[in-house]
Design a protein around this motif. Structure first.
Motif, PDB file in Angstrom:
ATOM      1  N   GLN A 151       0.836  -1.190   0.000  1.00  0.00           N
ATOM      2  CA  GLN A 151       0.000   0.000   0.000  1.00  0.00           C
ATOM      3  C   GLN A 151       0.872   1.242   0.000  1.00  0.00           C
ATOM      4  OE1 GLN A 151      -2.528  -0.482   3.443  1.00  0.00           O
ATOM      5  NE2 GLN A 151      -4.070  -1.608   2.290  1.00  0.00           N
ATOM      6  N   LYS A 152       0.502   2.216  -0.809  1.00  0.00           N
ATOM      7  CA  LYS A 152       1.176   3.508  -0.866  1.00  0.00           C
ATOM      8  C   LYS A 152       0.117   4.602  -0.802  1.00  0.00           C
ATOM      9  CE  LYS A 152       5.436   2.017  -1.752  1.00  0.00           C
ATOM     10  NZ  LYS A 152       6.619   2.278  -0.918  1.00  0.00           N
ATOM     11  N   ALA A 153       0.285   5.506   0.166  1.00  0.00           N
ATOM     12  CA  ALA A 153      -0.641   6.636   0.312  1.00  0.00           C
ATOM     13  C   ALA A 153      -2.084   6.150   0.367  1.00  0.00           C
ATOM     14  CB  ALA A 153      -0.456   7.635  -0.821  1.00  0.00           C
ATOM     15  N   GLN A 154      -2.317   5.114   1.162  1.00  0.00           N
ATOM     16  CA  GLN A 154      -3.640   4.529   1.383  1.00  0.00           C
ATOM     17  C   GLN A 154      -4.238   3.915   0.117  1.00  0.00           C
ATOM     18  OE1 GLN A 154      -5.846   7.780   3.224  1.00  0.00           O
ATOM     19  NE2 GLN A 154      -5.138   7.155   5.248  1.00  0.00           N
ATOM     20  N   ARG A 155      -3.395   3.646  -0.859  1.00  0.00           N
ATOM     21  CA  ARG A 155      -3.845   2.981  -2.085  1.00  0.00           C
ATOM     22  C   ARG A 155      -3.151   1.629  -2.195  1.00  0.00           C
ATOM     23  NH1 ARG A 155      -2.502   2.822  -7.796  1.00  0.00           N
ATOM     24  NH2 ARG A 155      -0.583   4.008  -7.401  1.00  0.00           N
ATOM     25  N   THR A 156      -3.910   0.589  -2.484  1.00  0.00           N
ATOM     26  CA  THR A 156      -3.343  -0.750  -2.640  1.00  0.00           C
ATOM     27  C   THR A 156      -2.771  -0.896  -4.043  1.00  0.00           C
ATOM     28  OG1 THR A 156      -4.909  -1.726  -1.058  1.00  0.00           O
ATOM     29  CG2 THR A 156      -3.834  -3.216  -2.614  1.00  0.00           C
ATOM     30  N   LEU A 157      -1.447  -1.103  -4.117  1.00  0.00           N
ATOM     31  CA  LEU A 157      -0.799  -1.307  -5.407  1.00  0.00           C
ATOM     32  C   LEU A 157      -0.967  -2.739  -5.884  1.00  0.00           C
ATOM     33  CD1 LEU A 157       2.572   0.666  -5.027  1.00  0.00           C
ATOM     34  CD2 LEU A 157       0.421   1.425  -6.047  1.00  0.00           C
ATOM     35  N   PHE A 158      -0.805  -3.688  -4.976  1.00  0.00           N
ATOM     36  CA  PHE A 158      -1.027  -5.089  -5.312  1.00  0.00           C
ATOM     37  C   PHE A 158      -1.312  -5.854  -4.029  1.00  0.00           C
ATOM     38  CE2 PHE A 158       3.634  -4.602  -4.969  1.00  0.00           C
ATOM     39  CZ  PHE A 158       3.914  -5.506  -3.962  1.00  0.00           C
ATOM     40  N   GLU A 159      -1.866  -7.037  -4.196  1.00  0.00           N
ATOM     41  CA  GLU A 159      -2.147  -7.915  -3.057  1.00  0.00           C
ATOM     42  C   GLU A 159      -2.184  -9.350  -3.542  1.00  0.00           C
ATOM     43  OE1 GLU A 159      -6.984  -7.166  -3.346  1.00  0.00           O
ATOM     44  OE2 GLU A 159      -5.936  -6.822  -1.449  1.00  0.00           O
ATOM     45  N   GLY A 160      -2.062 -10.276  -2.593  1.00  0.00           N
ATOM     46  CA  GLY A 160      -2.144 -11.687  -2.931  1.00  0.00           C
ATOM     47  C   GLY A 160      -0.988 -12.217  -3.749  1.00  0.00           C
ATOM     48  N   VAL A 161       0.201 -11.589  -3.637  1.00  0.00           N
ATOM     49  CA  VAL A 161       1.351 -12.028  -4.425  1.00  0.00           C
ATOM     50  C   VAL A 161       2.084 -13.138  -3.680  1.00  0.00           C
ATOM     51  CG1 VAL A 161       3.621 -11.381  -5.324  1.00  0.00           C
ATOM     52  CG2 VAL A 161       1.663  -9.838  -5.618  1.00  0.00           C
ATOM     53  N   SER A 162       2.121 -14.314  -4.267  1.00  0.00           N
ATOM     54  CA  SER A 162       2.865 -15.448  -3.728  1.00  0.00           C
ATOM     55  C   SER A 162       3.764 -15.992  -4.823  1.00  0.00           C
ATOM     56  CB  SER A 162       1.923 -16.550  -3.242  1.00  0.00           C
ATOM     57  OG  SER A 162       1.125 -16.098  -2.161  1.00  0.00           O
ATOM     58  N   LEU A 163       5.002 -16.285  -4.482  1.00  0.00           N
ATOM     59  CA  LEU A 163       5.932 -16.778  -5.494  1.00  0.00           C
ATOM     60  C   LEU A 163       7.060 -17.565  -4.844  1.00  0.00           C
ATOM     61  CD1 LEU A 163       8.667 -14.746  -5.422  1.00  0.00           C
ATOM     62  CD2 LEU A 163       6.988 -13.182  -6.409  1.00  0.00           C
ATOM     63  N   VAL A 164       7.661 -18.448  -5.629  1.00  0.00           N
ATOM     64  CA  VAL A 164       8.845 -19.203  -5.231  1.00  0.00           C
ATOM     65  C   VAL A 164       9.834 -19.122  -6.380  1.00  0.00           C
ATOM     66  CG1 VAL A 164       9.788 -21.461  -4.642  1.00  0.00           C
ATOM     67  CG2 VAL A 164       7.549 -20.779  -3.744  1.00  0.00           C
ATOM     68  N   VAL A 165      11.063 -18.754  -6.066  1.00  0.00           N
ATOM     69  CA  VAL A 165      12.132 -18.678  -7.066  1.00  0.00           C
ATOM     70  C   VAL A 165      13.153 -19.758  -6.730  1.00  0.00           C
ATOM     71  CG1 VAL A 165      13.883 -17.250  -8.151  1.00  0.00           C
ATOM     72  CG2 VAL A 165      11.748 -16.207  -7.335  1.00  0.00           C
ATOM     73  N   SER A 166      13.389 -20.664  -7.675  1.00  0.00           N
ATOM     74  CA  SER A 166      14.283 -21.801  -7.452  1.00  0.00           C
ATOM     75  C   SER A 166      15.674 -21.530  -8.006  1.00  0.00           C
ATOM     76  CB  SER A 166      13.712 -23.055  -8.121  1.00  0.00           C
ATOM     77  OG  SER A 166      12.436 -23.361  -7.603  1.00  0.00           O
ATOM     78  N   GLN A 167      16.627 -22.324  -7.553  1.00  0.00           N
ATOM     79  CA  GLN A 167      17.967 -22.259  -8.122  1.00  0.00           C
ATOM     80  C   GLN A 167      17.906 -22.557  -9.624  1.00  0.00           C
ATOM     81  OE1 GLN A 167      21.098 -24.288  -5.727  1.00  0.00           O
ATOM     82  NE2 GLN A 167      19.388 -24.947  -4.464  1.00  0.00           N
ATOM     83  N   GLY A 168      18.731 -21.841 -10.381  1.00  0.00           N
ATOM     84  CA  GLY A 168      18.797 -22.066 -11.817  1.00  0.00           C
ATOM     85  C   GLY A 168      17.560 -21.632 -12.560  1.00  0.00           C
TER      86      GLY A 168
END
Length: 221
Positions: A14-31
């Motif tokens: 959230q920036k200045a009471q505005r939601t930029l994004f939500e619900g972001v889930s991620l996994v970054v693997s080797q290689g």
């Protein structure tokens, strides 16, 4: 050793009471690589800063896997509370260069911040690999924007970090410098490293990876 280097769950910003994004889930693997895309103002840079531990998330959490400790069977990998330079190397829009120091001095100073001993000769070699040997001893303030970007990318060549987080790594580069940068990024992935990046360019990385469209309830795992 954990097969992943970065894990994020249910992030919101959230920036200045505005939601930029939500619900972001991620996994970054080797290689592997993750290319974050989205329109201007959607929060791409904010997400990178959260993934680096530089900014807090409004919700959710981020974990960085320890490169050294293997977990007991059945238990989650050992993680860092926050990443250090042995785990993660971040290049943002500001680049983090000292304008009155030479390109060589900037690389040596950056290595020192990572606890590494880097000789001026080794720094020049890294700059030469980026096509900047003739600019190695010039103060950064006299370099073009593309050359400064090249200096910042040359720091990756001396970094021990497995995870590179890059905000528009190809911006300002000419055709030759872009090809060099793409080769550098591909080599890192091929060697088992991981990259999370934003870019308006098609970086063209091969191997395991995906494009991640940033938006509400986004997920990449």
């Amino acid at each position: 050793m954990a097969s992943w280097v970065l894990s994020a769950m249910d992030l919101a910003c959230q920036k200045a009471q505005r939601t930029l994004f939500e619900g972001v889930s991620l996994v970054v693997s080797q290689g592997s690589w993750l290319h974050i895309e989205g329109g201007n103002g959607c929060g791409k840079t904010s997400l990178l800063r959260i993934l680096c531990g530089l900014s807090p998330a409004a919700r959710g959490h981020v974990r960085w896997a320890s490169p050294d400790l293997a977990p007991p069977e059945g238990l989650p990998p050992a993680t860092y509370a926050s990443p250090d330079r042995s785990v993660l190397h971040y290049i943002g829009h500001a680049l983090g260069l000292k304008p009155d120091l030479s390109a060589t001095e900037n690389l040596c100073l950056d290595a020192q911040a990572s606890g590494l001993a880097l000789s001026p000769e080794e720094a020049v070699q890294a700059l030469a690999a980026q096509g900047l040997k003739s600019r190695a001893h010039l103060p950064v303030r006299v370099l073009s924007q593309g050359q400064r970007q090249g200096v910042a990318l040359a720091r990756l060549r001396t970094s021990p970090a497995r995870l590179w987080v890059l905000d528009e790594p190809l911006v300002g580069l000419d055709t030759q410098a872009t090809a060099i940068a793409r080769s550098l990024l591909q080599s890192h992935v091929d060697a088992g490293g991981a990259i999370v990046m934003t870019s308006h360019h098609d970086v063209g990385l091969q191997g395991p990876g995906e494009r991640f469209q940033l938006g509400a309830m986004a997920r990449a795992a």
